[in-house]
Structures are given as C-alpha cells and as structure tokens.
Write a protein that holds these residues in place. Structure first.
Motif, PDB file in Angstrom:
ATOM      1  N   LEU A  25       0.727  -1.326   0.035  1.00 56.48           N
ATOM      2  CA  LEU A  25       0.121   0.051   0.135  1.00 56.48           C
ATOM      3  C   LEU A  25       0.812   1.294  -0.150  1.00 56.48           C
ATOM      4  N   PHE A  26       1.892   1.230   0.527  1.00 55.39           N
ATOM      5  CA  PHE A  26       2.912   2.362   0.747  1.00 55.39           C
ATOM      6  C   PHE A  26       4.043   2.363  -0.385  1.00 55.39           C
ATOM      7  N   GLU A  27       4.288   1.147  -0.768  1.00 52.81           N
ATOM      8  CA  GLU A  27       5.532   1.051  -1.754  1.00 52.81           C
ATOM      9  C   GLU A  27       4.957   1.046  -3.519  1.00 52.81           C
ATOM     10  N   LYS A  28       3.560   0.614  -3.548  1.00 51.53           N
ATOM     11  CA  LYS A  28       3.354   0.307  -5.047  1.00 51.53           C
ATOM     12  C   LYS A  28       1.897   1.125  -5.330  1.00 51.53           C
ATOM     13  N   MET A  29       1.278   1.765  -4.556  1.00 54.78           N
ATOM     14  CA  MET A  29       0.262   2.575  -4.490  1.00 54.78           C
ATOM     15  C   MET A  29       0.633   4.031  -4.191  1.00 54.78           C
ATOM     16  N   PRO A  30      -0.265   5.018  -5.054  1.00 54.55           N
ATOM     17  CA  PRO A  30       0.035   6.408  -4.682  1.00 54.55           C
ATOM     18  C   PRO A  30      -0.423   6.841  -3.365  1.00 54.55           C
ATOM     19  N   LEU A  31       0.685   7.625  -2.738  1.00 54.67           N
ATOM     20  CA  LEU A  31       0.378   8.014  -1.385  1.00 54.67           C
ATOM     21  C   LEU A  31       0.137   9.588  -1.543  1.00 54.67           C
ATOM     22  N   ILE A  32      -0.840  10.108  -0.731  1.00 56.59           N
ATOM     23  CA  ILE A  32      -1.146  11.517  -0.602  1.00 56.59           C
ATOM     24  C   ILE A  32      -0.522  12.220   0.457  1.00 56.59           C
ATOM     25  N   TYR A  33      -0.029  13.066   0.033  1.00 50.18           N
ATOM     26  CA  TYR A  33       0.944  14.048   1.546  1.00 50.18           C
ATOM     27  C   TYR A  33       0.189  15.404   1.421  1.00 50.18           C
ATOM     28  N   ARG A  34       0.209  15.922   2.540  1.00 47.06           N
ATOM     29  CA  ARG A  34       0.028  17.335   2.769  1.00 47.06           C
ATOM     30  C   ARG A  34       1.443  17.940   2.363  1.00 47.06           C
ATOM     31  N   GLU A  35       1.340  19.286   2.367  1.00 47.66           N
ATOM     32  CA  GLU A  35       2.556  20.255   1.990  1.00 47.66           C
ATOM     33  C   GLU A  35       3.482  20.331   2.972  1.00 47.66           C
ATOM     34  N   GLN A  36       4.959  20.689   2.678  1.00 47.52           N
ATOM     35  CA  GLN A  36       5.954  20.827   3.529  1.00 47.52           C
ATOM     36  C   GLN A  36       5.699  21.564   4.504  1.00 47.52           C
ATOM     37  N   GLY A  37       5.930  21.604   6.013  1.00 44.68           N
ATOM     38  CA  GLY A  37       5.327  22.564   7.076  1.00 44.68           C
ATOM     39  C   GLY A  37       4.244  22.131   7.633  1.00 44.68           C
ATOM     40  N   SER A  38       3.662  21.054   7.222  1.00 43.41           N
ATOM     41  CA  SER A  38       2.240  20.466   7.989  1.00 43.41           C
ATOM     42  C   SER A  38       2.743  19.472   9.092  1.00 43.41           C
ATOM     43  N   ALA A  39       1.992  19.547  10.154  1.00 38.04           N
ATOM     44  CA  ALA A  39       2.576  18.383  11.100  1.00 38.04           C
ATOM     45  C   ALA A  39       1.988  17.025  10.720  1.00 38.04           C
ATOM     46  N   THR A  40       0.779  17.014  10.157  1.00 34.53           N
ATOM     47  CA  THR A  40       0.187  15.838   9.678  1.00 34.53           C
ATOM     48  C   THR A  40       1.398  15.136   8.661  1.00 34.53           C
ATOM     49  N   ARG A  41       1.900  15.996   7.812  1.00 35.46           N
ATOM     50  CA  ARG A  41       3.028  15.386   6.686  1.00 35.46           C
ATOM     51  C   ARG A  41       4.173  14.942   7.480  1.00 35.46           C
ATOM     52  N   MET A  42       4.728  15.518   8.484  1.00 38.16           N
ATOM     53  CA  MET A  42       5.693  15.174   9.319  1.00 38.16           C
ATOM     54  C   MET A  42       5.401  13.878  10.196  1.00 38.16           C
ATOM     55  N   ALA A  43       4.401  13.752  10.557  1.00 38.14           N
ATOM     56  CA  ALA A  43       3.895  12.269  11.399  1.00 38.14           C
ATOM     57  C   ALA A  43       3.809  11.398  10.466  1.00 38.14           C
ATOM     58  N   MET A  44       3.271  11.507   9.121  1.00 39.24           N
ATOM     59  CA  MET A  44       3.321  10.525   7.942  1.00 39.24           C
ATOM     60  C   MET A  44       4.534  10.258   7.512  1.00 39.24           C
ATOM     61  N   GLU A  45       5.506  11.285   7.482  1.00 38.62           N
ATOM     62  CA  GLU A  45       6.859  10.718   6.939  1.00 38.62           C
ATOM     63  C   GLU A  45       7.718  10.094   8.194  1.00 38.62           C
ATOM     64  N   SER A  46       7.461  10.515   9.340  1.00 37.62           N
ATOM     65  CA  SER A  46       8.048   9.610  10.407  1.00 37.62           C
ATOM     66  C   SER A  46       7.501   8.205  10.619  1.00 37.62           C
ATOM     67  N   PHE A  47       6.293   8.041  10.386  1.00 38.74           N
ATOM     68  CA  PHE A  47       5.864   6.625  10.403  1.00 38.74           C
ATOM     69  C   PHE A  47       6.418   5.798   9.174  1.00 38.74           C
ATOM     70  N   ILE A  48       6.542   6.214   7.946  1.00 35.38           N
ATOM     71  CA  ILE A  48       7.144   5.581   6.764  1.00 35.38           C
ATOM     72  C   ILE A  48       8.641   5.436   6.965  1.00 35.38           C
ATOM     73  N   ALA A  49       9.238   6.387   7.675  1.00 29.70           N
ATOM     74  CA  ALA A  49      10.877   6.070   7.824  1.00 29.70           C
ATOM     75  C   ALA A  49      10.900   4.961   8.829  1.00 29.70           C
ATOM     76  N   ARG A  50      10.193   4.991   9.781  1.00 31.18           N
ATOM     77  CA  ARG A  50      10.220   3.974  11.023  1.00 31.18           C
ATOM     78  C   ARG A  50       9.984   2.561  10.411  1.00 31.18           C
ATOM     79  N   ARG A  51       9.055   2.491   9.402  1.00 31.38           N
ATOM     80  CA  ARG A  51       8.666   1.047   8.845  1.00 31.38           C
ATOM     81  C   ARG A  51       9.768   0.770   7.550  1.00 31.38           C
TER      82      ARG A  51
END
Length: 310
Positions: free
Chosen positions: A185-211
C-alpha cells in the motif's frame, strides 16, 4: 485629509493579504466596493500606496508606512471601544488564535459557547499549517495557538485539549484482501501527502521512515480537505487525522485500513508564549477552557471512542 476608519480597515486588510479580491472576501464586501474605497483613500495622498504589475498587487514603501500608522490608529480605536464596554461590566476585546489547518475541525467547538456567553468579544482565527502557526507565535501576533506537535524552540505554556489520532485511509471502492501486503500500500500505490510544514505530513513521513517503506508514487496537496477529497476520489491513500473525517466514515465513503503501528496518537494543545502578558479576554478564555473542556469533549467528540479498537 478626510479618510475614514472604514478606509483604514480596508487598506490594512489589502496590505495584509496583498489582494483586493481576498480582502473583499474576508471583509464580506464586494470587490468593486473595496476597489472604490482603496481609490478614495489613495486620492488623499500624493504618493502611490500600491502598484499593480501584471495581475499582482504590490504595496509601495510609502504604503507600508501608512499601513503601520493605520494599524496603530485602529488599535487605539479598539482600545477605546473595549474600555467603554469594560466600564459597562462587559467582557470585551479581541481574542486572536492561530490554528493548524486540521484544527479547524477542533477549535470551533472550544470557542462557540464562550463567544455566545461573551458577545462583545471579537474573534480572529488564522487557519494555516504548523510552520506558519509557529511563526505567528514567535512574532507575538496571537494570544493562543492550536497545535498537535509542540514547537521545540519556543518557551510555551500549554493546556492539553484532546487526543489526536491518525489512521491510514482509503476510499470505499478499494478492496483489501487478506493477501494484500500492507507494505505494498505504501510502496506500490500512490500516497497523498500534505505540503511541507504540515504536522500531519511530518507524522506521516516519520511513520514511513520507521517502517522503512520505499515510497514510489507521491501526490502533494495543500490542505487536509484537498487530501480528503483526493482519497475519496480514489487517487491514493493517506495517513489522516480521524477528527476531520467523521461524516465520511459514518457514510462509509472512507475506510480505515488496519496497519501495524497505526493509529499514531498525539494530542491537541492550546499553547501560548510564557513571556506573553495575556489580556483580560485571553485570561477569561483560558479559565473557561480549563473549567469546561471535559464537557465540551463529551458533547462534541464522544464519537471518536468508537474507533479506538480499529
């Protein structure tokens, strides 16, 4: 010179937003009305206040100085009005709050009753992303800010309002079988991000990096509402705050996709600078929040518990 307070307010808003159209929308006036008032105001000065190049409006150096003077005048007028009302025994003043964009689903419920009980209080809320919220705090432009991630470089006081949980969301039309690998779901399907500076984006990027997921397809959008509409349309998946998708979940337009490590849990915080001298209105609001936040949560956000085990 015969300029009016109304003209000063309009010019101040034009300078702030760099747009006659945006100023007219925020002031609930027609664009021609704002243009006429700007022209009438300009006619009283021999030096241009603004310039238009292409379709972009620019404020001249002289215009910037007039805007600063207008701001001082309007603040004095507000002070006179507030003092008059305070002598009448009424709580009055301006309450200025900056909110992270997803906070628009939270903050109104913690303000409605307070404003109803204190009709003389003027409310100004700026809804933007986390980096701009932090900037407004740094510049001492607001009384309070609503954030889901505490800014580290500022010395702040805070009150915890309520939990904030983030889930992986997909459209109702996406079929997930037991054989579907969550990594895909993360590596083969499109992921939709918020813009840079968004706390939601930072949380999403943190989760993806940890996994340690390797994202190949990425779509970036500028608001939580835009992300939600894109997910609804089936453009991709996104990690989103539960608080902004109540109706979509209720109508089965969106589905929560169970993934190990999700949901992520943070909190919504009302924060303010430790060095800030809070106004009587700000102090009254702070006391109101401390006294009533539990009943406000129970009244407006009890539905969140229905998804604790998802």
């Amino acid at each position: 010179m015969n300029y009016t307070l109304h003209q000063l307010q309009i010019f101040q808003k034009i300078v702030e937003l760099r747009s006659i159209t945006k100023a007219s929308e925020e002031l609930n006036l027609t664009q021609p009305a704002v243009s006429i008032q700007l022209k009438n105001f300009q006619d009283q000065f021999p030096i241009p206040l603004t310039e238009v190049t292409g379709r972009q409006l620019y404020v001249t150096d002289f215009g910037q100085e007039i805007a600063k003077a207008a701001d001082k005048i309007l603040k004095e007028v507000y002070a006179i009005n507030y003092k008059t009302k305070s002598f009448q025994g009424k709580l009055s003043g301006r309450l200025k709050i900056a909110s992270a964009s997803t906070g628009k689903y939270v903050m109104p419920y913690f303000l409605s009753s307070f404003i109803s009980e204190n009709p003389e209080v003027e409310l100004a809320i700026n809804v933007t992303n986390k980096s701009k919220v932090v900037s407004s705090l740094e510049k001492n432009e607001v009384d309070f800010a609503l954030v889901s991630v505490m800014p580290k470089k500022l010395k702040l006081n805070s009150v915890t309002l309520m939990p904030n949980s983030l889930y992986l969301l997909g459209s109702r039309d996406f079929n997930i079988s037991k054989r579907t690998k969550k990594r895909d779901l993360f590596e083969k399907m499109p992921l939709i991000y918020r813009e840079q500076g968004s706390a939601t984006r930072m949380a999403m990027e943190s989760f993806i990096a940890r996994r340690r997921y390797s994202v190949q397809k990425k779509i970036e959008l500028m608001s939580n509402e835009a992300v939600k509409q894109a997910v609804l349309a089936g453009l991709g998946f996104s990690i989103m705050p539960l608080i902004g998708i109540k109706n979509e979940l209720k109508n089965n337009d969106l589905q929560i996709i169970p993934v190990k490590g999700l949901p992520m849990h943070t909190n919504w915080y009302l924060v303010w600078l430790k060095s800030k001298k809070l106004s009587p209105v700000a102090l009254a609001y702070l006391e109101y929040i401390k006294e009533h936040k539990e009943e406000l949560i129970a009244k407006s956000f009890s539905w969140v518990k229905d998804y604790d085990d998802v």
